[in-house]
Design an enzyme around this catalytic site. Structure first.
Site, mmCIF file in Angstrom:
data_model
loop_
_atom_site.group_PDB
_atom_site.id
_atom_site.type_symbol
_atom_site.label_atom_id
_atom_site.label_comp_id
_atom_site.label_asym_id
_atom_site.label_seq_id
_atom_site.Cartn_x
_atom_site.Cartn_y
_atom_site.Cartn_z
ATOM 1 N N GLY A 98 0.906 -1.114 -0.057
ATOM 2 C CA GLY A 98 -0.058 0.070 0.098
ATOM 3 C C GLY A 98 0.990 1.274 0.046
ATOM 4 O O GLY A 98 2.090 1.185 0.181
ATOM 5 N N LEU A 99 0.199 2.403 -0.145
ATOM 6 C CA LEU A 99 1.064 3.761 -0.276
ATOM 7 C C LEU A 99 1.669 3.974 1.093
ATOM 8 O O LEU A 99 1.151 3.357 2.092
ATOM 9 C CB LEU A 99 0.082 4.680 -0.635
ATOM 10 N N SER A 100 2.491 4.758 1.064
ATOM 11 C CA SER A 100 3.220 5.436 2.225
ATOM 12 C C SER A 100 2.113 5.887 3.145
ATOM 13 O O SER A 100 1.364 6.732 2.522
ATOM 14 C CB SER A 100 4.270 6.324 2.009
ATOM 15 N N GLY A 101 1.919 5.684 4.444
ATOM 16 C CA GLY A 101 1.014 6.368 5.153
ATOM 17 C C GLY A 101 -0.239 5.576 5.129
ATOM 18 O O GLY A 101 -1.417 6.171 5.815
ATOM 19 N N ALA A 102 -0.421 4.419 4.217
ATOM 20 C CA ALA A 102 -1.818 3.873 4.379
ATOM 21 C C ALA A 102 -2.013 3.181 5.497
ATOM 22 O O ALA A 102 -3.299 2.695 5.796
ATOM 23 C CB ALA A 102 -1.592 2.834 3.124
ATOM 24 N N GLY A 103 -0.931 2.524 6.300
ATOM 25 C CA GLY A 103 -1.183 2.022 7.558
ATOM 26 C C GLY A 103 -0.481 0.546 7.710
ATOM 27 O O GLY A 103 -0.698 -0.148 8.755
ATOM 28 N N LYS A 104 0.517 0.155 6.879
ATOM 29 C CA LYS A 104 1.183 -0.938 6.804
ATOM 30 C C LYS A 104 2.077 -1.145 8.204
ATOM 31 O O LYS A 104 1.770 -2.489 8.603
ATOM 32 C CB LYS A 104 2.222 -1.130 5.682
ATOM 33 N N THR A 105 2.724 -0.368 8.521
ATOM 34 C CA THR A 105 3.390 -0.505 9.629
ATOM 35 C C THR A 105 2.701 -0.419 10.912
ATOM 36 O O THR A 105 2.913 -1.700 11.772
ATOM 37 C CB THR A 105 4.502 0.655 9.988
ATOM 38 N N SER A 165 5.905 -2.111 -2.003
ATOM 39 C CA SER A 165 5.824 -2.896 -3.272
ATOM 40 C C SER A 165 4.993 -2.468 -4.194
ATOM 41 O O SER A 165 3.774 -3.135 -4.627
ATOM 42 C CB SER A 165 5.417 -4.596 -2.765
HETATM 43 P P1 ADP Z 1 3.020 2.882 6.313
HETATM 44 O O1 ADP Z 1 3.469 1.927 7.251
HETATM 45 O O2 ADP Z 1 1.787 2.156 5.329
HETATM 46 O O3 ADP Z 1 3.539 4.212 5.720
HETATM 47 P P2 ADP Z 1 2.073 3.933 8.904
HETATM 48 O O4 ADP Z 1 1.278 2.654 9.609
HETATM 49 O O5 ADP Z 1 3.136 4.298 9.192
HETATM 50 O O6 ADP Z 1 1.811 3.926 7.501
HETATM 51 O O7 ADP Z 1 0.724 5.021 9.355
HETATM 52 C C1 ADP Z 1 -0.676 4.996 9.147
HETATM 53 C C2 ADP Z 1 -1.245 5.938 9.796
HETATM 54 O O8 ADP Z 1 -2.600 5.753 9.817
HETATM 55 C C3 ADP Z 1 -1.148 5.771 11.344
HETATM 56 O O9 ADP Z 1 -0.902 7.335 11.942
HETATM 57 C C4 ADP Z 1 -2.256 5.292 11.859
HETATM 58 O O10 ADP Z 1 -2.877 5.421 13.174
HETATM 59 C C5 ADP Z 1 -3.288 5.771 10.939
HETATM 60 N N1 ADP Z 1 -4.378 4.844 10.635
HETATM 61 C C6 ADP Z 1 -5.867 5.138 10.714
HETATM 62 N N2 ADP Z 1 -6.525 4.073 10.530
HETATM 63 C C7 ADP Z 1 -5.772 3.017 10.229
HETATM 64 C C8 ADP Z 1 -5.908 1.749 10.183
HETATM 65 N N3 ADP Z 1 -7.388 1.176 10.219
HETATM 66 N N4 ADP Z 1 -5.075 0.737 10.106
HETATM 67 C C9 ADP Z 1 -3.717 1.327 10.145
HETATM 68 N N5 ADP Z 1 -3.492 2.689 10.389
HETATM 69 C C10 ADP Z 1 -4.493 3.463 10.355
#
Ligand code: ADP
Length: 180
Positions: free
Chosen positions: A14-21, A88
């Site tokens: 997924g995109l950066s900031g989507a919630g993967k971590t 990815s």
């Molecule tokens: P990534 O690793 O994809 O770059 P992050 O996990 O670092 O993204 O950040 C995702 C952000 O979105 C976090 O601030 C998280 O709290 C927020 N968020 C909101 N809803 C969700 C959800 N359902 N699952 C994961 N993250 C979420």
């Protein structure tokens, strides 16, 4: 039903900031609490170790993903649950990794570019917009959505806990985890 507890790869794209971590860490905690051996392979972390000096061209991104896939396939073959958290962006490369990895479960961590940019967890979208960083996925580099992922977490609509529960529940349904 595929009943086996012999390791699998949970691949979050997924995109950066989507919630993967966030989802990876939540799932990891639940699995560790249940006593399973778990390893997270984070795309950014891997870049500082296994994949130093790789850039963000399609070629370099593909090498990064293939290396992660290779390590994931080795570990999951030895009863480890591997959680990969990596943008990815290329469908074909994810499919390639799926082919070389037994027990591959793809999770599409879905959020629009607009929302990811608003979240801007690491401040990278602002830098990409200002031109400070180039080849940023979603801004000036492509992201190809999964066509048929085993799981989709729509993080614009689900809470973090709901997304984590959805992943665990689907893993139970697929027979990768015992149902509690
Ligand atoms: P990534 O690793 O994809 O770059 P992050 O996990 O670092 O993204 O950040 C995702 C952000 O979105 C976090 O601030 C998280 O709290 C927020 N968020 C909101 N809803 C969700 C959800 N359902 N699952 C994961 N993250 C979420």
């Amino acid at each position: 039903m595929n009943i086996n507890y012999s390791g699998f790869t949970l691949w979050l794209t997924g995109l950066s900031g989507a919630g993967k971590t966030t989802i990876s860490q939540g799932v990891e905690l639940q699995l560790k609490t249940r006593g399973f051996p778990v390893e997270i392979l984070d795309g950014d972390v891997v870049r500082t170790h296994l994949c130093q000096r790789l850039g963000f061209s399609k070629e370099d991104r593909d090498i990064n993903i293939r290396r992660i896939g290779f390590v994931a396939s080795l570990l999951s073959r030895h009863q480890v649950i591997v959680i990969v958290s990596a943008i990815s962006p290329y469908k074909e490369t994810r499919e390639e990794v799926r082919q070389m990895t037994e027990n591959f479960v793809e999770v599409y961590v879905k959020a629009s570019l607009n929302i990811c940019e608003k979240r801007d967890v690491k401040g990278l979208y602002a830098k990409a917009r200002s031109g400070e960083i180039k080849q940023f996925t979603g801004i000036d580099d492509p992201y190809e959505e999964p066509v048929n992922p085993e799981i989709t977490c729509n993080t614009e609509q689900e809470t973090v806990d709901e997304s984590i529960a959805k992943v665990i529940c689907k893993l139970e349904k697929m027979g990768y985890l015992p149902i509690l």
